[in-house]
Design an enzyme around this catalytic site. Sequence first.
Site, PDB file in Angstrom:
ATOM      1  N   CYS A  46       0.835  -1.221   0.000  1.00  0.00           N
ATOM      2  CA  CYS A  46       0.000   0.000   0.000  1.00  0.00           C
ATOM      3  C   CYS A  46       0.858   1.255   0.000  1.00  0.00           C
ATOM      4  O   CYS A  46       0.518   2.255  -0.642  1.00  0.00           O
ATOM      5  CB  CYS A  46      -0.924   0.011   1.223  1.00  0.00           C
ATOM      6  SG  CYS A  46      -2.087  -1.356   1.255  1.00  0.00           S
TER       7      CYS A  46
HETATM    8  C1  BEZ Z   1       0.496  -4.584   1.981  1.00  0.00           C
HETATM    9  O1  BEZ Z   1       0.075  -3.588   1.416  1.00  0.00           O
HETATM   10  O2  BEZ Z   1       1.642  -4.967   1.816  1.00  0.00           O
HETATM   11  C2  BEZ Z   1      -0.428  -5.367   2.892  1.00  0.00           C
HETATM   12  C3  BEZ Z   1      -1.738  -4.990   3.041  1.00  0.00           C
HETATM   13  C4  BEZ Z   1      -2.563  -5.703   3.894  1.00  0.00           C
HETATM   14  C5  BEZ Z   1      -2.089  -6.783   4.580  1.00  0.00           C
HETATM   15  C6  BEZ Z   1      -0.757  -7.168   4.419  1.00  0.00           C
HETATM   16  C7  BEZ Z   1       0.084  -6.449   3.570  1.00  0.00           C
END
Ligand code: BEZ
Length: 211
Positions: A46
């Site tokens: 994200c």
């Molecule tokens: C990520 O964006 O890397 C992520 C999002 C939600 C849960 C685990 C990782």
Amino acid sequence: MSAPRLGEIAPDFTAETTEGTLAFHDWKGDSWAVLFSHPADFTPVCTTELGRVATLETEWERRGVKVLAVSVDPLESHEAWKGDIAEVAGSEVGYPIIADQSRAVSELYDMIHPGEGDTSGVRSVFVIDRSHTVRLTLTYPKSVGRNFGEILRAIDALQTTDRGPYSTPADWRKGERIIVAPTISTVEAKERFGDVEELTPYLRYATEPAG
Ligand code: BEZ
């Protein structure tokens, strides 16, 4: 609630964001919009995604697009995380992030999928045109970061084909030849577009007229 489909009016809502309270349709006005959800703040994929959207600011502006991010995390979390995003991306986050703790927006747009293991959103994208109509949707899983260059390319294609009657071929990029609509005869296509390359009776390439 099922997700808004192509051709439907994007549901309106009011939400708290990092830029203050926002009424979606009023905020959007007659711009295009990209509404995109992310699963959680302070997570690696994200962070790269929101950073990428920040670095593309002039590209959104060039196309008349406003971008709006959403997750179920609270405002204080979004505010704190913006510092990390700016550091990683080298660009400040210049667009609002919705703090959807009530999940009202996420449910309205079906951004939380059963079986995902928790209450966080998937990586949904809604491209919405000037008249608030949903024109493109994408849903990616948590493990795969989105390609925002592709979203820009698709917006270019939507904005180009709206000037039709034509469509765009696979992997088309702005400035490349368009496909003449099947409803237009080759004779008429030559009158409208000049040079027309007919690969088959139904696949005819032409250059979009300028202006
Ligand atoms: C990520 O964006 O890397 C992520 C999002 C939600 C849960 C685990 C990782």
